[in-house]
Design a protein around this motif. Structure first.
Motif, PDB file in Angstrom:
ATOM      1  N   CYS A  44       0.827  -1.216   0.000  1.00 30.70           N
ATOM      2  CA  CYS A  44       0.000   0.000   0.000  1.00 30.70           C
ATOM      3  C   CYS A  44       0.854   1.255   0.000  1.00 30.70           C
ATOM      4  N   SER A  45       1.962   1.244   0.730  1.00 27.94           N
ATOM      5  CA  SER A  45       2.787   2.445   0.837  1.00 27.94           C
ATOM      6  C   SER A  45       3.587   2.707  -0.434  1.00 27.94           C
ATOM      7  N   ASN A  46       3.866   1.664  -1.201  1.00 28.92           N
ATOM      8  CA  ASN A  46       4.680   1.821  -2.404  1.00 28.92           C
ATOM      9  C   ASN A  46       3.859   1.842  -3.680  1.00 28.92           C
ATOM     10  N   THR A  47       2.569   2.082  -3.572  1.00 31.79           N
ATOM     11  CA  THR A  47       1.701   2.008  -4.748  1.00 31.79           C
ATOM     12  C   THR A  47       2.126   2.998  -5.819  1.00 31.79           C
ATOM     13  N   LYS A  48       2.395   4.238  -5.439  1.00 32.48           N
ATOM     14  CA  LYS A  48       2.785   5.250  -6.431  1.00 32.48           C
ATOM     15  C   LYS A  48       4.100   4.868  -7.098  1.00 32.48           C
ATOM     16  N   GLU A  49       5.047   4.422  -6.305  1.00 35.95           N
ATOM     17  CA  GLU A  49       6.355   4.044  -6.856  1.00 35.95           C
ATOM     18  C   GLU A  49       6.218   2.843  -7.787  1.00 35.95           C
ATOM     19  N   LEU A  50       5.413   1.855  -7.385  1.00 38.90           N
ATOM     20  CA  LEU A  50       5.217   0.684  -8.231  1.00 38.90           C
ATOM     21  C   LEU A  50       4.528   1.048  -9.541  1.00 38.90           C
ATOM     22  N   LYS A  51       3.551   1.947  -9.484  1.00 44.49           N
ATOM     23  CA  LYS A  51       2.885   2.384 -10.712  1.00 44.49           C
ATOM     24  C   LYS A  51       3.879   3.074 -11.638  1.00 44.49           C
ATOM     25  N   SER A  52       4.757   3.886 -11.055  1.00 45.25           N
ATOM     26  CA  SER A  52       5.775   4.576 -11.847  1.00 45.25           C
ATOM     27  C   SER A  52       6.721   3.577 -12.511  1.00 45.25           C
ATOM     28  N   ILE A  53       7.152   2.574 -11.769  1.00 45.02           N
ATOM     29  CA  ILE A  53       8.054   1.555 -12.310  1.00 45.02           C
ATOM     30  C   ILE A  53       7.366   0.782 -13.427  1.00 45.02           C
ATOM     31  N   ARG A  54       6.106   0.388 -13.190  1.00 46.08           N
ATOM     32  CA  ARG A  54       5.369  -0.348 -14.226  1.00 46.08           C
ATOM     33  C   ARG A  54       5.229   0.481 -15.496  1.00 46.08           C
ATOM     34  N   LEU A  55       4.938   1.775 -15.337  1.00 43.57           N
ATOM     35  CA  LEU A  55       4.777   2.650 -16.491  1.00 43.57           C
ATOM     36  C   LEU A  55       6.083   2.771 -17.272  1.00 43.57           C
ATOM     37  N   ARG A  56       7.207   2.929 -16.555  1.00 39.34           N
ATOM     38  CA  ARG A  56       8.503   3.021 -17.236  1.00 39.34           C
ATOM     39  C   ARG A  56       8.847   1.726 -17.958  1.00 39.34           C
ATOM     40  N   LEU A  57       8.562   0.584 -17.323  1.00 42.51           N
ATOM     41  CA  LEU A  57       8.822  -0.702 -17.981  1.00 42.51           C
ATOM     42  C   LEU A  57       7.948  -0.866 -19.218  1.00 42.51           C
ATOM     43  N   PHE A  58       6.694  -0.468 -19.120  1.00 41.38           N
ATOM     44  CA  PHE A  58       5.798  -0.556 -20.268  1.00 41.38           C
ATOM     45  C   PHE A  58       6.300   0.323 -21.408  1.00 41.38           C
ATOM     46  N   ASP A  59       6.715   1.560 -21.098  1.00 43.77           N
ATOM     47  CA  ASP A  59       7.237   2.463 -22.125  1.00 43.77           C
ATOM     48  C   ASP A  59       8.490   1.892 -22.775  1.00 43.77           C
ATOM     49  N   ALA A  60       9.384   1.325 -21.955  1.00 43.60           N
ATOM     50  CA  ALA A  60      10.607   0.738 -22.506  1.00 43.60           C
ATOM     51  C   ALA A  60      10.276  -0.451 -23.411  1.00 43.60           C
ATOM     52  N   THR A  61       9.311  -1.255 -23.017  1.00 42.08           N
ATOM     53  CA  THR A  61       8.905  -2.398 -23.840  1.00 42.08           C
ATOM     54  C   THR A  61       8.340  -1.946 -25.171  1.00 42.08           C
ATOM     55  N   VAL A  62       7.529  -0.898 -25.122  1.00 45.68           N
ATOM     56  CA  VAL A  62       6.954  -0.369 -26.365  1.00 45.68           C
ATOM     57  C   VAL A  62       8.060   0.137 -27.288  1.00 45.68           C
ATOM     58  N   ARG A  63       9.033   0.849 -26.708  1.00 44.79           N
ATOM     59  CA  ARG A  63      10.141   1.376 -27.521  1.00 44.79           C
ATOM     60  C   ARG A  63      10.967   0.257 -28.151  1.00 44.79           C
ATOM     61  N   VAL A  64      11.248  -0.801 -27.385  1.00 45.31           N
ATOM     62  CA  VAL A  64      12.053  -1.915 -27.914  1.00 45.31           C
ATOM     63  C   VAL A  64      11.280  -2.668 -28.993  1.00 45.31           C
ATOM     64  N   ALA A  66       9.092  -1.396 -30.948  1.00 42.54           N
ATOM     65  CA  ALA A  66       9.047  -0.536 -32.124  1.00 42.54           C
ATOM     66  C   ALA A  66      10.390  -0.523 -32.849  1.00 42.54           C
ATOM     67  N   ASN A  67      11.479  -0.644 -32.090  1.00 38.33           N
ATOM     68  CA  ASN A  67      12.815  -0.607 -32.682  1.00 38.33           C
ATOM     69  C   ASN A  67      13.646  -1.729 -32.052  1.00 38.33           C
ATOM     70  N   PRO A  68      13.684  -2.910 -32.649  1.00 35.15           N
ATOM     71  CA  PRO A  68      14.397  -4.050 -32.049  1.00 35.15           C
ATOM     72  C   PRO A  68      15.882  -3.817 -31.842  1.00 35.15           C
ATOM     73  N   LYS A  69      16.446  -2.824 -32.516  1.00 31.12           N
ATOM     74  CA  LYS A  69      17.871  -2.550 -32.336  1.00 31.12           C
ATOM     75  C   LYS A  69      18.164  -2.034 -30.933  1.00 31.12           C
ATOM     76  N   LEU A  70      17.150  -1.601 -30.194  1.00 30.87           N
ATOM     77  CA  LEU A  70      17.357  -1.075 -28.851  1.00 30.87           C
ATOM     78  C   LEU A  70      17.438  -2.163 -27.783  1.00 30.87           C
ATOM     79  N   SER A  71      17.117  -3.397 -28.117  1.00 33.04           N
ATOM     80  CA  SER A  71      17.128  -4.452 -27.100  1.00 33.04           C
ATOM     81  C   SER A  71      18.556  -4.685 -26.612  1.00 33.04           C
TER      82      SER A  71
END
Length: 103
Positions: A44-64, A66-71
């Motif tokens: 419960c206390s880390n909900t905001k931080e976990l949401k932020s981490i999930r969002l960054r991971l999702f964005d990184a996955t989308v970028r990779v 879109a461009n497989p050379k970034l993996s």
């Protein structure tokens, strides 16, 4: 008379063993409840931080995707191939930097 005393002694020992077992089970149950409550509080206390981490991971996955050379695997493989065929020290150092980042 001796049989009665012996039977009473056996009963006392058995009751003691059962009582100690019951106390141990209660203690384990209490510890389990405390553990679950602590983990709930942390989640419960880390909900905001976990949401932020999930969002960054999702964005990184989308970028990779879109461009497989970034993996990272692709970057490592490319850097190792480049290091193998590097002609001068400057190029080798730049490939080592990529390897350092990707590993």
């Amino acid at each position: 008379l001796r049989r009665i005393a012996a039977a009473q002694r056996i009963q006392n020992v058995v009751r003691g063993v059962l009582a100690r077992r019951q106390v141990a089970e209660r203690k384990n149950s209490i510890l389990r409840i405390q553990s679950h409550f602590r983990s709930y509080k942390v989640r419960c206390s880390n909900t905001k931080e976990l949401k932020s981490i999930r969002l960054r991971l999702f964005d990184a996955t989308v970028r990779v995707r879109a461009n497989p050379k970034l993996s990272i695997g692709r970057q490592t493989m490319t850097a190792l191939q480049g290091l193998k065929s590097a002609r001068n020290i400057h190029t080798a150092i730049s490939f080592c930097k990529v390897l350092n980042f990707s590993t």
